[in-house]
Write a protein that holds these residues in place. Structure first.
Motif, PDB file in Angstrom:
ATOM      1  N   ARG A  13       0.818  -1.208   0.000  1.00  0.00           N
ATOM      2  CA  ARG A  13       0.000   0.000   0.000  1.00  0.00           C
ATOM      3  C   ARG A  13       0.858   1.266   0.000  1.00  0.00           C
ATOM      4  N   ARG A  14       2.049   1.187   0.593  1.00  0.00           N
ATOM      5  CA  ARG A  14       2.979   2.330   0.475  1.00  0.00           C
ATOM      6  C   ARG A  14       3.399   2.507  -0.972  1.00  0.00           C
ATOM      7  N   ALA A  15       3.650   1.390  -1.675  1.00  0.00           N
ATOM      8  CA  ALA A  15       4.004   1.470  -3.093  1.00  0.00           C
ATOM      9  C   ALA A  15       2.845   2.039  -3.912  1.00  0.00           C
ATOM     10  N   LEU A  16       1.631   1.644  -3.570  1.00  0.00           N
ATOM     11  CA  LEU A  16       0.456   2.181  -4.261  1.00  0.00           C
ATOM     12  C   LEU A  16       0.337   3.686  -4.025  1.00  0.00           C
ATOM     13  N   HIS A  17       0.645   4.134  -2.807  1.00  0.00           N
ATOM     14  CA  HIS A  17       0.645   5.573  -2.520  1.00  0.00           C
ATOM     15  C   HIS A  17       1.684   6.291  -3.387  1.00  0.00           C
ATOM     16  N   HIS A  18       2.900   5.710  -3.496  1.00  0.00           N
ATOM     17  CA  HIS A  18       3.917   6.304  -4.369  1.00  0.00           C
ATOM     18  C   HIS A  18       3.411   6.402  -5.801  1.00  0.00           C
ATOM     19  N   LEU A  19       2.739   5.373  -6.248  1.00  0.00           N
ATOM     20  CA  LEU A  19       2.233   5.356  -7.624  1.00  0.00           C
ATOM     21  C   LEU A  19       1.226   6.478  -7.839  1.00  0.00           C
ATOM     22  N   ARG A  20       0.390   6.707  -6.862  1.00  0.00           N
ATOM     23  CA  ARG A  20      -0.595   7.788  -6.966  1.00  0.00           C
ATOM     24  C   ARG A  20       0.065   9.166  -6.971  1.00  0.00           C
ATOM     25  N   GLU A  21       1.147   9.297  -6.197  1.00  0.00           N
ATOM     26  CA  GLU A  21       1.790  10.605  -6.008  1.00  0.00           C
ATOM     27  C   GLU A  21       2.955  10.858  -6.963  1.00  0.00           C
ATOM     28  N   GLY A  22       3.384   9.835  -7.720  1.00  0.00           N
ATOM     29  CA  GLY A  22       4.549   9.977  -8.587  1.00  0.00           C
ATOM     30  C   GLY A  22       5.851  10.045  -7.810  1.00  0.00           C
ATOM     31  N   THR A  23       5.919   9.342  -6.673  1.00  0.00           N
ATOM     32  CA  THR A  23       7.093   9.379  -5.804  1.00  0.00           C
ATOM     33  C   THR A  23       7.659   7.967  -5.648  1.00  0.00           C
ATOM     34  N   THR A  24       8.714   7.838  -4.863  1.00  0.00           N
ATOM     35  CA  THR A  24       9.311   6.542  -4.547  1.00  0.00           C
ATOM     36  C   THR A  24      10.145   6.695  -3.279  1.00  0.00           C
ATOM     37  N   ASP A  25      10.468   5.576  -2.628  1.00  0.00           N
ATOM     38  CA  ASP A  25      11.410   5.647  -1.514  1.00  0.00           C
ATOM     39  C   ASP A  25      12.756   6.157  -2.031  1.00  0.00           C
ATOM     40  N   GLN A  26      13.490   6.877  -1.152  1.00  0.00           N
ATOM     41  CA  GLN A  26      14.742   7.497  -1.583  1.00  0.00           C
ATOM     42  C   GLN A  26      15.851   7.279  -0.560  1.00  0.00           C
ATOM     43  N   TRP A  27      17.087   7.284  -1.044  1.00  0.00           N
ATOM     44  CA  TRP A  27      18.286   7.280  -0.213  1.00  0.00           C
ATOM     45  C   TRP A  27      18.486   8.677   0.356  1.00  0.00           C
ATOM     46  N   ASP A  28      19.364   8.799   1.343  1.00  0.00           N
ATOM     47  CA  ASP A  28      19.568  10.097   1.992  1.00  0.00           C
ATOM     48  C   ASP A  28      20.107  11.152   1.044  1.00  0.00           C
ATOM     49  N   ASP A  29      20.971  10.752   0.110  1.00  0.00           N
ATOM     50  CA  ASP A  29      21.610  11.720  -0.781  1.00  0.00           C
ATOM     51  C   ASP A  29      22.096  10.992  -2.022  1.00  0.00           C
ATOM     52  N   VAL A  30      22.466  11.745  -3.054  1.00  0.00           N
ATOM     53  CA  VAL A  30      23.149  11.147  -4.191  1.00  0.00           C
ATOM     54  C   VAL A  30      24.556  10.735  -3.756  1.00  0.00           C
ATOM     55  N   ALA A  31      25.195   9.846  -4.509  1.00  0.00           N
ATOM     56  CA  ALA A  31      26.544   9.390  -4.161  1.00  0.00           C
ATOM     57  C   ALA A  31      27.341   9.155  -5.428  1.00  0.00           C
ATOM     58  N   PRO A 252       5.473  -2.293  -7.831  1.00  0.00           N
ATOM     59  CA  PRO A 252       4.111  -2.631  -8.249  1.00  0.00           C
ATOM     60  C   PRO A 252       4.037  -3.069  -9.708  1.00  0.00           C
ATOM     61  N   ARG A 253       3.257  -4.116  -9.956  1.00  0.00           N
ATOM     62  CA  ARG A 253       2.952  -4.541 -11.319  1.00  0.00           C
ATOM     63  C   ARG A 253       1.764  -3.719 -11.827  1.00  0.00           C
ATOM     64  N   LYS A 254       1.594  -3.653 -13.114  1.00  0.00           N
ATOM     65  CA  LYS A 254       0.557  -2.776 -13.669  1.00  0.00           C
ATOM     66  C   LYS A 254      -0.856  -3.305 -13.451  1.00  0.00           C
ATOM     67  N   THR A 255      -0.965  -4.535 -12.992  1.00  0.00           N
ATOM     68  CA  THR A 255      -2.291  -5.040 -12.635  1.00  0.00           C
ATOM     69  C   THR A 255      -2.851  -4.339 -11.400  1.00  0.00           C
ATOM     70  N   ILE A 256      -1.990  -3.603 -10.679  1.00  0.00           N
ATOM     71  CA  ILE A 256      -2.443  -2.870  -9.497  1.00  0.00           C
ATOM     72  C   ILE A 256      -3.166  -1.570  -9.867  1.00  0.00           C
ATOM     73  N   ASP A 257      -3.114  -1.191 -11.150  1.00  0.00           N
ATOM     74  CA  ASP A 257      -3.608   0.129 -11.567  1.00  0.00           C
ATOM     75  C   ASP A 257      -5.089   0.347 -11.281  1.00  0.00           C
ATOM     76  N   LYS A 258      -5.849  -0.737 -11.212  1.00  0.00           N
ATOM     77  CA  LYS A 258      -7.289  -0.569 -10.948  1.00  0.00           C
ATOM     78  C   LYS A 258      -7.545  -0.026  -9.549  1.00  0.00           C
ATOM     79  N   TRP A 259      -6.509  -0.065  -8.678  1.00  0.00           N
ATOM     80  CA  TRP A 259      -6.669   0.438  -7.321  1.00  0.00           C
ATOM     81  C   TRP A 259      -6.108   1.848  -7.154  1.00  0.00           C
ATOM     82  N   ILE A 260      -5.614   2.434  -8.241  1.00  0.00           N
ATOM     83  CA  ILE A 260      -5.081   3.799  -8.119  1.00  0.00           C
ATOM     84  C   ILE A 260      -6.190   4.776  -7.742  1.00  0.00           C
ATOM     85  N   GLU A 261      -7.343   4.594  -8.316  1.00  0.00           N
ATOM     86  CA  GLU A 261      -8.465   5.495  -8.041  1.00  0.00           C
ATOM     87  C   GLU A 261      -9.369   4.980  -6.925  1.00  0.00           C
TER      88      GLU A 261
END
Length: 390
Positions: A13-31, A252-261
């Protein structure tokens, strides 16, 4: 739903939230990193000795040597290896070399035998590595046979895999290496009840770290695999767990898309994701809805710009699948052919070209983005292993 399943649904569900928001988990900084990490012979030597010669890595699935007297051979970064299922059901690993004049003892990739016999002078060894016979020993001279058995390598079977440290002077403790989180995760997958239905190795002109990086990367899917993986998996969306030496992330696989809305409520979303595990120092284990894929990457014994990738398809055995044998075989043959096609047509050409690019004398510094979280962990842990053993 138990706690393990609840936690998994929360990650999805966190991944689904990222999909809705156009975000993803991130590292602290670039390296940053440098091209020489993938081309320098001295860097490669230290990795062979300080990583593969000191910590456990997966070399096979248990089902590849299912019965006593079964064996496989492989080339590790430091040693030619012979892995044998013993009469008591345990597994042992040895240097694949006759102690007489150094001939390769067993040349077949796999097989079954009562003993190992060298083709050069016909010295023979029992499956436990002990020297069984010296041909024409009445003319050879006095030899303490207990000192000339096969050299044993630290080997352990755990969670359906065979693990090895590529040095006779090392010790092995797979549970300690995995740590409590990854050890519990692998224990929960019943991998020792599954079957390796297909396995194949590929020697490629690519550094092993370039290979490993590619199979931890959710950022390239849309661009490198537009007509294959990108049709099924979302690009640049993941939820990530850092276990120190290892990690796990959900894509997330694209079969999850029906739950975006729509709100999925209590509906399980487990069938709509791929879970990827980096099992250090060199393995990617992908948990698909109905099977696993294991990808391992090992450096070449001498060339920094070559490596060996091995791919395994690990599935429920036919008697647990609910399918007749013909349908079961057809399903996994088709799955395997799809995997091979993507690997050879899309992944390998890109990675070979990356290695060519890394050979540029003025390559300049390069950078990992914050979104490349699993790659950050892989680079961090690789450097730690090399530096802490120096």
């Amino acid at each position: 739903m138990n706690q393990v399943e609840t936690d998994r649904e929360d990650r999805i569900r966190r991944a689904l939230h990222h999909l809705r928001e156009g975000t993803t988990d991130q590292w602290d900084d670039v390296a940053g990193f440098e091209a020489r990490e993938f081309t320098d012979p001295e860097v490669a030597r230290r990795e062979r000795e300080r990583i593969f010669g000191r910590v456990p890595s997966i070399v096979a699935h248990s089902s590849e040597v299912p019965k006593p007297n079964d064996f496989i051979t492989l080339r590790m970064p430091l040693n030619n290896v012979l892995i044998v299922r013993q009469k008591d059901g345990s597994v042992r690993g040895f240097v694949n070399l006759c102690r007489h004049r150094g001939a390769l003892l067993e040349e077949q990739e796999s097989g079954r035998c009562r003993l190992f016999s060298c083709g050069y002078h016909r010295w023979s060894y029992d499956l436990d590595g002990s020297l069984r016979a010296i041909t024409r020993d009445n003319t050879f001279g006095e030899v303490d046979r207990s000192k000339y058995g096969l050299v044993e390598l630290p080997t352990e079977e755990r969670h359906g895999f065979i693990w090895m440290v590529d040095s006779a002077d090392a010790k092995i403790d797979v549970a300690a290496w995995l740590g409590p989180e990854m050890d519990a995760i692998l224990a929960g997958y019943d991998l020792d009840g599954l079957q390796c239905v297909r396995a194949e190795g590929f020697d490629e002109p690519v550094n092993w770290k370039i290979m490993q990086d590619a199979f931890l990367d959710g950022y390239h899917i849309q661009y490198a695999h537009p007509n294959s993986a990108a049709k099924h998996i979302h690009t640049n969306v993941m939820t990530f767990e850092d276990f120190g030496r290892h990690c796990r992330f959900v894509a997330p696989r694209k079969t999850i898309d029906k739950w975006i809305e729509d709100d999925p409520g209590e509906t399980s979303l487990a069938a709509h994701v791929t879970e990827t595990h980096f099992v250090g120092p060199n393995c990617t284990l992908l948990r698909q809805p109905d099977h696993f894929q294991l990808l391992t990457f090992r450096p070449d014994p001498s060339r920094p710009d070559w490596s060996r990738m091995e791919m395994r398809l690990i599935v429920p055995p036919v008697e647990r699948s609910g399918m007749d044998p013909e349908r079961w075989q057809k399903l996994w043959d088709k799955n395997w052919e799809i995997l091979l096609a993507v690997l050879h047509r899309e992944d390998f050409p890109l990675l070979r070209a990356s290695q060519v690019g890394m050979a540029s004398a003025s390559a300049g510094p390069m950078v990992l983005g914050r979104n490349e979280v699993a790659n950050h962990l892989f680079h961090r842990e690789t450097r730690r292993l090399v530096e802490e053993s120096s």
